[in-house]
Enzyme design. Structure first.
Site, PDB file in Angstrom:
ATOM      1  N   LYS A  57       8.214   4.249 -10.273  1.00  0.00           N
ATOM      2  CA  LYS A  57       7.585   3.512  -9.172  1.00  0.00           C
ATOM      3  C   LYS A  57       7.435   2.032  -9.535  1.00  0.00           C
ATOM      4  CE  LYS A  57       3.086   3.169  -6.722  1.00  0.00           C
ATOM      5  NZ  LYS A  57       1.804   3.832  -6.422  1.00  0.00           N
ATOM      6  N   ASP A 115       0.020  -3.497  -5.039  1.00  0.00           N
ATOM      7  CA  ASP A 115      -0.369  -2.506  -4.041  1.00  0.00           C
ATOM      8  C   ASP A 115      -1.732  -2.869  -3.457  1.00  0.00           C
ATOM      9  OD1 ASP A 115      -0.805  -0.313  -2.470  1.00  0.00           O
ATOM     10  OD2 ASP A 115      -1.134   1.100  -4.136  1.00  0.00           O
ATOM     11  N   LYS A 166      -7.071  -1.599   0.528  1.00  0.00           N
ATOM     12  CA  LYS A 166      -7.973  -1.137  -0.513  1.00  0.00           C
ATOM     13  C   LYS A 166      -9.234  -2.009  -0.538  1.00  0.00           C
ATOM     14  CE  LYS A 166      -4.501   0.440  -3.887  1.00  0.00           C
ATOM     15  NZ  LYS A 166      -4.925   1.850  -3.990  1.00  0.00           N
ATOM     16  N   ASP A 168       0.960  -1.673 -10.680  1.00  0.00           N
ATOM     17  CA  ASP A 168       1.422  -0.472  -9.970  1.00  0.00           C
ATOM     18  C   ASP A 168       2.946  -0.297 -10.091  1.00  0.00           C
ATOM     19  OD1 ASP A 168       0.614   1.801  -8.607  1.00  0.00           O
ATOM     20  OD2 ASP A 168       0.808   0.890  -6.616  1.00  0.00           O
ATOM     21  N   ASP A 180      -1.507   3.300   2.124  1.00  0.00           N
ATOM     22  CA  ASP A 180      -1.810   3.158   0.699  1.00  0.00           C
ATOM     23  C   ASP A 180      -1.158   4.275  -0.128  1.00  0.00           C
ATOM     24  OD1 ASP A 180      -2.873   2.085  -1.576  1.00  0.00           O
ATOM     25  OD2 ASP A 180      -4.928   2.822  -1.234  1.00  0.00           O
ATOM     26  N   GLU A 221       1.842   4.709  -0.716  1.00  0.00           N
ATOM     27  CA  GLU A 221       3.156   4.075  -0.591  1.00  0.00           C
ATOM     28  C   GLU A 221       4.125   4.476  -1.694  1.00  0.00           C
ATOM     29  OE1 GLU A 221       0.733   2.801  -2.178  1.00  0.00           O
ATOM     30  OE2 GLU A 221       1.730   2.097  -3.979  1.00  0.00           O
ATOM     31  N   ARG A 246       4.813   7.322  -3.050  1.00  0.00           N
ATOM     32  CA  ARG A 246       5.631   8.500  -2.713  1.00  0.00           C
ATOM     33  C   ARG A 246       6.693   8.157  -1.688  1.00  0.00           C
ATOM     34  NH1 ARG A 246       0.306  11.705  -0.919  1.00  0.00           N
ATOM     35  NH2 ARG A 246      -0.548  10.252  -2.433  1.00  0.00           N
TER      36      ARG A 246
HETATM   37  N1  BES Z   1      -1.390   2.908  -6.750  1.00  0.00           N
HETATM   38  C1  BES Z   1      -2.294   3.826  -6.192  1.00  0.00           C
HETATM   39  C2  BES Z   1      -2.815   4.862  -7.170  1.00  0.00           C
HETATM   40  C3  BES Z   1      -3.630   4.366  -8.337  1.00  0.00           C
HETATM   41  C4  BES Z   1      -4.993   4.486  -8.313  1.00  0.00           C
HETATM   42  C5  BES Z   1      -3.032   3.867  -9.470  1.00  0.00           C
HETATM   43  C6  BES Z   1      -5.747   4.069  -9.388  1.00  0.00           C
HETATM   44  C7  BES Z   1      -3.782   3.442 -10.547  1.00  0.00           C
HETATM   45  C8  BES Z   1      -5.141   3.563 -10.507  1.00  0.00           C
HETATM   46  C9  BES Z   1      -1.637   4.588  -5.041  1.00  0.00           C
HETATM   47  O1  BES Z   1      -0.630   3.932  -4.366  1.00  0.00           O
HETATM   48  C10 BES Z   1      -2.706   4.920  -4.054  1.00  0.00           C
HETATM   49  O2  BES Z   1      -3.256   4.002  -3.522  1.00  0.00           O
HETATM   50  N2  BES Z   1      -2.966   6.198  -3.837  1.00  0.00           N
HETATM   51  C11 BES Z   1      -3.960   6.629  -2.940  1.00  0.00           C
HETATM   52  C12 BES Z   1      -3.421   7.803  -2.170  1.00  0.00           C
HETATM   53  C13 BES Z   1      -4.295   8.248  -1.045  1.00  0.00           C
HETATM   54  C14 BES Z   1      -4.274   7.215   0.052  1.00  0.00           C
HETATM   55  C15 BES Z   1      -3.803   9.569  -0.551  1.00  0.00           C
HETATM   56  C16 BES Z   1      -5.174   7.048  -3.742  1.00  0.00           C
HETATM   57  O3  BES Z   1      -5.008   7.642  -4.810  1.00  0.00           O
HETATM   58  O4  BES Z   1      -6.285   6.731  -3.350  1.00  0.00           O
HETATM   59 ZN    ZN Z   2       0.357   2.414  -5.449  1.00  0.00          ZN
HETATM   60 ZN    ZN Z   3      -1.387   2.727  -2.746  1.00  0.00          ZN
END
Ligand code: BES
Ligand code: ZN
Ligand code: ZN
Length: 492
Positions: free
Chosen positions: A264, A269, A276, A287, A346, A348, A350
């Site tokens: 990734k 992000d 966020k 990220d 968010d 993103e 995947r």
């Molecule tokens: N990049 C984040 C995940 C992340 C969180 C990485 C903390 C490092 C530390 C990812 O893109 C994300 O935002 N995931 C969301 C998914 C949710 C919206 C289903 C999450 O984990 O909150």
């Molecule tokens: Zn992310």
């Molecule tokens: Zn994200």
């Protein structure tokens, strides 16, 4: 940092700091007798006074030790002998380097101890030294905290095979540098490391390392219908890039096994329209750590030349809100042809991985390992000690798990029952990009599974492992380079 082997006796090595690991068992045994005699009792004195206990990573410096040509003798706690796994040797070599830095040391020696074969021990010492020498204050123009050690001498008895040691050090340098290189990328702020900059750094590194490399541009992605990837970069002014690296040249013939590493590469992000909260959002510059790990591993593999060919794919994008950005509820058709309802912009990672995974299959991958800072849910489940691992290729997962002893990178396999897929059913499209509140790391994996279909595949969720907030005795704060060693070791 220059790393060399010295077969000589530690008494003869002239250096600023001589690091000597001490096991808990050494306190009552006779194994330190010779060092103690040389230093005229200084070692037993600090052990006896309680000033120093050989607990893992504790250190004690003795200035101008008698009988040695070193300015300081540094005793480094190595813990219990029975728990001295390969990864521990790497870490205490690192602790030695970071404890030598405040002594204004330029040259240091590290006495390898323990039962590990000489080739492995020298590799680990070299790796740990480079890892520890790295500093993340790249943009400080003054007041840099620590000076670098310039020469690191690996002390290993001359009885061991010289060729093994030399080869071990060579491998250690390749791995250490590749890991630090991945750390530098992840530490870079997103105004510097844009997807374009990521791609151009990948191209120049690839040409130095002798990798076949190509960058797919937005126009080609549009033609191929990579709409889940494009949906993420829509809101940004920065064009998306798909970085493709190979350790081999295309000859048209089918290769098996052909591993594809997919990382990734979200250079920032913000969450997009599902934005966020401000707190800690700056950490989302990292990220792209999965992508950095893939690039680091590919550069290392180009030099280590494993038996099997490998490819690396890094979808690199920036996830921002704007008038053009993808909105919750939008539906897009992926490269594979499946339709996706984007509930949360968010989620993103995947989306970009979906197209990159499917494309890896088009390129002939027989096995796929993806690595991504994918879900906060994985951090909730496992904290900062283990990355989450799931997938369909149990053999590869077993190997990844057992390699942790050497890599020092923790991985824990999560359950992956078919029933988890229910969470990502959509009312309007084939699937949606998020599940409900529960098992978020696993349902993200289930989303990815839709795009690898029946290709044996492993997904590594390294959210929580990419950054170190506190620093350690053997490393500075900031990006960890997690995954480089894991990916390389898989092919060793
Ligand atoms: N990049 C984040 C995940 C992340 C969180 C990485 C903390 C490092 C530390 C990812 O893109 C994300 O935002 N995931 C969301 C998914 C949710 C919206 C289903 C999450 O984990 O909150
Ligand atoms: Zn992310
Ligand atoms: Zn994200």
């Amino acid at each position: 940092m220059q790393i060399e082997h010295r077969p000589d006796d530690y008494r003869e090595v002239a250096c600023d700091v001589l690091a000597y690991p001490v096991f808990e068992e050494d306190v009552s045994g006779s194994s330190l007798d010779s060092l103690n005699k040389t230093t005229r009792g200084a070692v037993k004195a600090v052990l006896g006074s309680g000033e120093f206990k050989p607990e893992l990573h504790r250190t004690c410096r003795i200035f101008k030790p008698a009988g040695l040509k070193a300015r300081y003798l540094l005793l480094v706690g190595a813990g219990k002998k029975a728990q001295f796994e390969p990864a521990r040797l790497r870490d205490i070599a690192g602790t030695s380097v970071r404890s030598a830095k405040p002594c204004a040391a330029k040259t240091m020696g590290f006495q390898c101890r323990g039962e590990h074969p000489a080739g492995l021990a020298s590799r680990l010492a070299a790796e740990g030294a480079l890892y520890a020498n790295y500093e993340s204050d790249i943009y400080k123009t003054r007041d840099k905290e620590q000076r670098d050690i310039e020469t690191f001498l690996v002390l290993l008895s001359s009885k061991a095979a010289q060729a093994d040691i030399r080869e071990g050090i060579r491998r250690g340098i390749i791995l250490g540098e590749a890991t630090n290189f991945a750390r530098t990328l992840a530490n870079e702020p997103s105004n510097i490391l844009t997807p374009s900059q990521f791609a151009s750094r990948a191209l120049s590194l690839a040409s130095q390392a002798g990798l076949t490399a190509r960058v797919m541009e937005q126009e080609e992605m549009e033609k191929l219908g990579m709409n889940t990837l494009l949906a993420v970069s829509r809101g940004s002014e920065e064009p998306p890039k798909l970085i493709i690296l190979q350790t081999y040249k295309d000859t048209g013939k089918k290769r098996t096994p052909l591993y594809a590493f997919v990382g990734k590469g979200v250079t920032f992000d913000s969450g997009g329209i599902s934005i966020k909260p401000a707190e800690k959002m700056e950490e989302m510059k990292a990220d792209m750590s999965g992508g950095a790990a893939v690039l680091g591993a590919m550069v290392a593999l180009a030099q280590l030349k494993p038996r099997h060919p490998v490819m690396g794919l890094i979808p690199a994008v920036e996830n921002l809100p704007s008038g053009k950005a993808t909105k919750p509820g939008d539906v897009v058709k992926s490269y594979l042809g499946k339709t996706v309802e984007i509930i949360n912009t968010d989620a993103e990672g995947r989306l970009i991985l979906a197209d990159a995974l499917a494309y890896a299959r088009t390129l002939g991958a027989s096995h796929i390992v993806d690595i991504a800072t994918l879900t906060g849910a994985c951090v909730v489940a496992l904290g900062h000690l283990n990355g989450g691992m799931m997938g369909t290729d149990q053999k590869t997962m077993d190997r990844l798990r057992s390699n942790c002893r050497i890599t020092g990178e923790g991985l824990w396999q999560l359950p992956f029952d078919d029933e988890y897929r229910k969470a990502i059913r959509s009312d309007i499209a084939d699937i949606k990009n998020v599940g409900d509140r529960w098992a978020g790391a696993i349902t993200a994996g289930k989303f990815l599974q839709e795009f690898v279909e029946d290709t044996p595949w492993v997904h590594l969720d390294i959210a929580g492992m990419d950054l170190d907030h506190d620093g350690r005795p053997y490393s500075c704060k900031g990006a960890t380079g997690f995954g480089v060693r894991t990916l390389v070791q898989l092919l060793e």
